[in-house]
Design a protein around this motif. Structure first.
Motif, mmCIF file in Angstrom:
data_model
loop_
_atom_site.group_PDB
_atom_site.id
_atom_site.type_symbol
_atom_site.label_atom_id
_atom_site.label_comp_id
_atom_site.label_asym_id
_atom_site.label_seq_id
_atom_site.Cartn_x
_atom_site.Cartn_y
_atom_site.Cartn_z
ATOM 1 N N VAL A 33 -23.616 28.784 7.235
ATOM 2 C CA VAL A 33 -22.211 28.733 7.784
ATOM 3 C C VAL A 33 -21.482 28.707 7.895
ATOM 4 O O VAL A 33 -19.920 28.591 7.163
ATOM 5 C CB VAL A 33 -22.923 30.379 8.941
ATOM 6 C CG1 VAL A 33 -21.009 30.931 8.998
ATOM 7 C CG2 VAL A 33 -23.375 31.596 9.107
ATOM 8 N N ARG A 93 -22.527 36.867 9.755
ATOM 9 C CA ARG A 93 -23.660 36.921 9.624
ATOM 10 C C ARG A 93 -25.148 37.335 10.206
ATOM 11 O O ARG A 93 -25.521 38.064 8.861
ATOM 12 C CB ARG A 93 -24.175 35.168 9.436
ATOM 13 C CG ARG A 93 -25.657 34.722 8.747
ATOM 14 C CD ARG A 93 -25.087 35.528 6.977
ATOM 15 N NE ARG A 93 -26.403 34.937 6.220
ATOM 16 C CZ ARG A 93 -26.626 33.866 5.519
ATOM 17 N NH1 ARG A 93 -25.327 32.609 5.664
ATOM 18 N NH2 ARG A 93 -27.196 33.219 4.955
ATOM 19 N N GLU A 127 -24.459 40.737 9.421
ATOM 20 C CA GLU A 127 -25.190 41.338 7.835
ATOM 21 C C GLU A 127 -26.699 40.763 7.333
ATOM 22 O O GLU A 127 -27.011 42.161 6.655
ATOM 23 C CB GLU A 127 -24.902 40.321 6.676
ATOM 24 C CG GLU A 127 -22.984 40.179 6.620
ATOM 25 C CD GLU A 127 -22.773 39.322 6.006
ATOM 26 O OE1 GLU A 127 -21.443 39.331 6.773
ATOM 27 O OE2 GLU A 127 -22.415 38.087 6.186
ATOM 28 N N ASP A 128 -27.560 39.777 8.243
ATOM 29 C CA ASP A 128 -28.862 40.006 7.721
ATOM 30 C C ASP A 128 -29.867 41.033 8.725
ATOM 31 O O ASP A 128 -30.617 41.300 7.692
ATOM 32 C CB ASP A 128 -28.972 38.849 8.385
ATOM 33 C CG ASP A 128 -28.932 37.588 7.669
ATOM 34 O OD1 ASP A 128 -28.581 38.009 6.728
ATOM 35 O OD2 ASP A 128 -29.379 36.557 8.727
ATOM 36 N N GLN A 176 -19.591 28.009 4.566
ATOM 37 C CA GLN A 176 -18.946 28.836 4.242
ATOM 38 C C GLN A 176 -17.590 29.212 4.990
ATOM 39 O O GLN A 176 -16.619 29.595 4.181
ATOM 40 C CB GLN A 176 -19.477 30.652 4.668
ATOM 41 C CG GLN A 176 -20.713 30.250 3.264
ATOM 42 C CD GLN A 176 -21.645 31.323 3.840
ATOM 43 O OE1 GLN A 176 -21.740 32.332 4.570
ATOM 44 N NE2 GLN A 176 -23.062 31.717 3.188
#
Ligand code: ADE
Length: 238
Positions: A134, A231, A234-235, A137
């Motif tokens: 992450v 994240r 999202e996961d 990103q």
């Protein structure tokens, strides 16, 4: 359901998250204000522990006992112990240890707390690895390292003391809370992750560098924590 306790030692290390989160409850205990709510769709409790190992340990235990968190993340700044780790880089802990513990007289390794059976406390590998991903990103311009973080009740600003710590423990960076958060989490079998952005080189230049880079480093670390919460959400929907 995951519930994450997010600890910063100082206000500057958590204030950004408090602004971003939806707070549903505020609880005061042991002189600390715990902000419970959601951040990027995740259940979180955000708190400023205060500086040093005792404050951080008390804070971690309250997060576990009173709020039932099942993951602890520590965000903040640190002094680099390695030449290749520069100001504004990020270090994510593989493990943490107390650099100011010494029971070597009784045959323990330097930094090892007697009768624990471990020298250092291992961070959650999967989430730490995810945090590195992450980081690349959300902070693409920032170098990220994974390695040992060492803690003590000392702000390190002297090159001789830095060299001693560096040569003894193979630490990547030093700060004042991570080991006690990891230690307390380990005692309670709760996974933890320590994320630190470098504010200084823990040597004679620290006095000049720390005030200049503290705010930027704290914000970079917070951006990563927020990215990690996003994240997680999202996961969960995949
Ligand atoms: N936090 C940030 N820089 C530090 C240093 N040099 N020593 C201890 N804690 C720190």
């Amino acid at each position: 359901m995951r519930k994450t306790g997010i600890i910063g030692a100082m206000e500057i290390e958590v204030e950004g998250l408090k602004k971003e989160m939806q707070v549903c409850r505020t609880v005061e205990k042991a002189g600390m204000k715990f902000f419970e709510g959601t951040l990027c769709g995740q259940n979180v409790v955000v708190v400023r522990s205060g500086v040093g190992k005792v404050n951080a340990a008390v804070c971690t235990q309250i997060l576990i006992d009173d709020f039932g968190v099942n993951l602890i993340i520590n965000t903040g700044v640190a002094g680099s112990l390695k030449n290749e780790i520069n100001i504004e880089d990020i270090v994510i802990a593989t493990d943490v240890l107390h650099h100011d513990v010494d029971a070597t007289l009784f045959g323990y390794k330097k930094g090892e707390v007697p009768q624990m059976g471990v020298h250092s406390f291992a961070a959650d590998e999967k989430i730490s690895e995810l945090a590195r991903e992450v980081s690349e990103q959300v902070n693409p311009e920032i170098k990220v390292f994974r390695g040992r973080i060492v803690s003590g009740d000392q702000f390190i600003f002297d090159k001789t003391i830095k060299a001693q710590i560096k040569n003894t423990f193979e630490g990547f960076c030093t700060e004042m809370e991570g080991a006690s958060i990891g230690h307390t989490a380990w005692l309670n079998k709760v996974p933890f992750v320590i994320i630190r952005a470098i504010s200084d080189k823990a040597d004679d230049s620290a006095k000049m560098d720390y005030p200049v880079f503290e705010a930027k480093a704290a914000a970079d670390s917070l951006r990563l924590v927020q990215g990690l919460m996003k994240r997680f959400s999202e996961d969960q929907t995949k």
